[in-house]
Write a protein that holds these residues in place. Structure first.
Motif, PDB file in Angstrom:
ATOM      1  N   ILE A  80     -46.996  45.257 -76.006  1.00 34.88           N
ATOM      2  CA  ILE A  80     -47.586  44.188 -76.823  1.00 34.88           C
ATOM      3  C   ILE A  80     -49.083  44.150 -76.521  1.00 34.88           C
ATOM      4  O   ILE A  80     -49.483  44.033 -75.367  1.00 34.88           O
ATOM      5  N   SER A  81     -49.886  44.246 -77.576  1.00 33.63           N
ATOM      6  CA  SER A  81     -51.321  44.402 -77.321  1.00 33.63           C
ATOM      7  C   SER A  81     -52.144  43.240 -77.839  1.00 33.63           C
ATOM      8  O   SER A  81     -53.363  43.305 -77.919  1.00 33.63           O
ATOM      9  N   SER A  82     -51.463  42.147 -78.200  1.00 36.88           N
ATOM     10  CA  SER A  82     -52.198  41.037 -78.783  1.00 36.88           C
ATOM     11  C   SER A  82     -51.611  39.694 -78.339  1.00 36.88           C
ATOM     12  O   SER A  82     -50.403  39.483 -78.437  1.00 36.88           O
ATOM     13  N   ILE A  83     -52.481  38.816 -77.834  1.00 29.76           N
ATOM     14  CA  ILE A  83     -52.011  37.503 -77.373  1.00 29.76           C
ATOM     15  C   ILE A  83     -52.854  36.382 -77.986  1.00 29.76           C
ATOM     16  O   ILE A  83     -53.991  36.595 -78.390  1.00 29.76           O
ATOM     17  N   LEU A  84     -52.240  35.195 -78.054  1.00 28.16           N
ATOM     18  CA  LEU A  84     -52.925  34.009 -78.586  1.00 28.16           C
ATOM     19  C   LEU A  84     -52.925  32.959 -77.475  1.00 28.16           C
ATOM     20  O   LEU A  84     -51.867  32.575 -76.964  1.00 28.16           O
ATOM     21  N   LEU A  85     -54.114  32.503 -77.089  1.00 26.45           N
ATOM     22  CA  LEU A  85     -54.221  31.600 -75.942  1.00 26.45           C
ATOM     23  C   LEU A  85     -54.294  30.130 -76.335  1.00 26.45           C
ATOM     24  O   LEU A  85     -55.045  29.749 -77.234  1.00 26.45           O
ATOM     25  N   PHE A  86     -53.526  29.313 -75.599  1.00 26.91           N
ATOM     26  CA  PHE A  86     -53.611  27.857 -75.691  1.00 26.91           C
ATOM     27  C   PHE A  86     -53.933  27.316 -74.308  1.00 26.91           C
ATOM     28  O   PHE A  86     -53.252  27.662 -73.338  1.00 26.91           O
ATOM     29  N   GLY A  87     -54.946  26.482 -74.207  1.00 31.17           N
ATOM     30  CA  GLY A  87     -55.352  25.952 -72.916  1.00 31.17           C
ATOM     31  C   GLY A  87     -54.920  24.509 -72.740  1.00 31.17           C
ATOM     32  O   GLY A  87     -54.994  23.708 -73.676  1.00 31.17           O
ATOM     33  N   ILE A  88     -54.450  24.199 -71.542  1.00 36.24           N
ATOM     34  CA  ILE A  88     -54.115  22.815 -71.216  1.00 36.24           C
ATOM     35  C   ILE A  88     -55.055  22.368 -70.098  1.00 36.24           C
ATOM     36  O   ILE A  88     -54.901  22.786 -68.953  1.00 36.24           O
ATOM     37  N   PRO A  89     -56.065  21.558 -70.435  1.00 33.01           N
ATOM     38  CA  PRO A  89     -57.075  21.188 -69.447  1.00 33.01           C
ATOM     39  C   PRO A  89     -56.544  20.109 -68.509  1.00 33.01           C
ATOM     40  O   PRO A  89     -55.573  19.425 -68.836  1.00 33.01           O
ATOM     41  N   GLU A  90     -57.199  19.957 -67.357  1.00 34.10           N
ATOM     42  CA  GLU A  90     -56.792  18.918 -66.430  1.00 34.10           C
ATOM     43  C   GLU A  90     -57.226  17.553 -66.944  1.00 34.10           C
ATOM     44  O   GLU A  90     -56.519  16.565 -66.791  1.00 34.10           O
ATOM     45  N   MET A  91     -58.433  17.530 -67.525  1.00 40.74           N
ATOM     46  CA  MET A  91     -58.996  16.259 -67.990  1.00 40.74           C
ATOM     47  C   MET A  91     -59.154  16.270 -69.507  1.00 40.74           C
ATOM     48  O   MET A  91     -59.607  17.249 -70.080  1.00 40.74           O
ATOM     49  N   LYS A  92     -58.766  15.167 -70.127  1.00 41.99           N
ATOM     50  CA  LYS A  92     -58.964  15.034 -71.566  1.00 41.99           C
ATOM     51  C   LYS A  92     -59.932  13.878 -71.800  1.00 41.99           C
ATOM     52  O   LYS A  92     -59.974  12.937 -71.015  1.00 41.99           O
ATOM     53  N   ASP A  93     -60.710  13.938 -72.886  1.00 42.54           N
ATOM     54  CA  ASP A  93     -61.551  12.799 -73.239  1.00 42.54           C
ATOM     55  C   ASP A  93     -61.585  12.616 -74.759  1.00 42.54           C
ATOM     56  O   ASP A  93     -60.954  13.377 -75.491  1.00 42.54           O
ATOM     57  N   GLU A  94     -62.331  11.635 -75.204  1.00 43.05           N
ATOM     58  CA  GLU A  94     -62.385  11.270 -76.627  1.00 43.05           C
ATOM     59  C   GLU A  94     -62.842  12.411 -77.536  1.00 43.05           C
ATOM     60  O   GLU A  94     -62.416  12.517 -78.676  1.00 43.05           O
ATOM     61  N   VAL A  95     -63.761  13.251 -77.026  1.00 37.24           N
ATOM     62  CA  VAL A  95     -64.335  14.305 -77.867  1.00 37.24           C
ATOM     63  C   VAL A  95     -63.915  15.716 -77.447  1.00 37.24           C
ATOM     64  O   VAL A  95     -64.490  16.710 -77.896  1.00 37.24           O
TER      65      VAL A  95
END
Ligand code: PBG
Length: 332
Positions: A80-95
């Motif tokens: 498999i030579s292709s990936i799609l990244l989703f990030g889950i940050p530690e901190m979230k804010d309004e913007v």
């Protein structure tokens, strides 16, 4: 449109003749799957040594960067030579500042993957919902997602991804004009060769349920109906697609896939452009759940579904089944 040929009737014509042996069936099969068709989504969290199974998506994990790199190695071995990244940050804010932070989760991941796996095609999902405290895909004012203010942030996010090594940008927010806004900023900064795969016809769908657990991105109030599409509409999907093409999309996407095969087919008939289909979390989980109960043969249903998505007109399929399906293809 394909033309129906005039055929002599039965008994001269017997369509079953070409179904008699597996050699014949294989020879005349119109649609088949290849590993090159698949894009595999990955969920990345901060920290080290983390590989936490997503309870509603058996076999899929939230992973820290060290494990993501291990995963890339495995994907390479599988083919498999292709990936799609989703990030889950530690901190979230309004913007959603984490989305365009130089040391954000995706930015760090991109740098690390591109250093060790330069051949891997890394696509990034460009959206704010994983990064905002309210869980919406844009800037919220008066409980409403503000379109034009969101465009600036999305363009900033896309540019930051490109600067850190993203090979392709995939905006999934459904704001009006975002493909154009992103294209403009990428071009102005020397990324005129970075393709955009636009989530063009993205429906407001209950099939995203498990993903929102995986990405910790459920909206904290209301829903996404004021920006994602109504599932009763397919003429409107074609308008969305036409606009995204006009704005510079290189690939258009229909999402979800399975309940929207007609939209994929209409896209194929109406536009001459590569089409991606997203075989989403709920579509994956349904098959897994039924297979775990022994109600269906999960492997066979997986192949049937993926083949159907391709038959409808998809050139590439984003799917959590990518690894399983590729292993199966290797065995054959
Ligand atoms: C972010 C995004 C979502 C998905 C992909 N990108 C969730 C949403 O819009 O709520 C869903 C993917 C899946 O269900 O597998 N906007």
């Amino acid at each position: 449109m394909s033309k129906m040929q005039i055929q002599p009737g039965f008994p001269v014509t017997r369509i079953r003749r070409l179904r008699k042996t597996s050699v014949l069936r294989d020879m005349f099969r119109e649609t088949s799957l290849s590993k090159k068709d698949f894009i595999y989504p990955l969920f990345i969290v901060e920290g080290a040594g983390i590989k936490k199974e997503i309870s509603s998506m058996p076999g899929q994990f939230q992973m820290s960067l060290d494990n993501v790199l291990r995963e890339c190695e495995e994907l390479q071995t599988i083919g498999i030579s292709s990936i799609l990244l989703f990030g889950i940050p530690e901190m979230k804010d309004e913007v959603g500042s984490g989305a365009y932070d130089e040391n954000g989760i995706i930015q760090k991941t991109l740098r690390a993957i591109k250093k060790d796996f330069s051949e891997m095609m890394v696509i990034t999902d460009v959206c704010l919902c994983e990064y905002t405290s309210h869980g919406h895909c844009g800037v919220v004012e008066n409980e409403y997602v503000q379109n034009d203010k969101t465009l600036e942030l999305l363009a900033k996010e896309a540019l930051s991804h490109a600067q850190n090594g993203a090979d392709m940008i995939a905006p999934s927010d459904m704001m009006d004009g975002r493909v154009g806004a992103i294209r403009q900023v990428l071009d102005a900064n020397g990324f005129d060769e970075t393709p955009i795969m636009a989530y063009s016809a993205k429906f407001s769908s209950a099939f995203y349920g498990p993903f929102r657990e995986a990405a910790e991105s459920a909206p904290q109030f209301s829903d996404r109906k004021s920006y994602q599409m109504d599932y009763g509409n397919s003429d409107e999907a074609l308008r969305e697609i036409a606009l995204d093409i006009q704005e510079g999309a290189d690939i258009v996407m229909v999402k979800p896939a399975l309940s929207y095969l007609d939209v994929i087919q209409r896209t194929k008939e109406n536009f001459n452009i590569p089409i991606a289909a997203y075989n989403v979390s709920g579509e994956y989980s349904m098959i897994k759940a039924a297979a775990m109960r022994g109600w269906i043969d999960g492997e066979k249903v997986m192949v049937e579904v993926l083949t159907a998505i391709k038959r409808a007109g998809a050139d590439v399929i984003i799917t959590y089944f990518a690894k399983e399906a590729s292993k199966l293809i290797s065995k054959e």
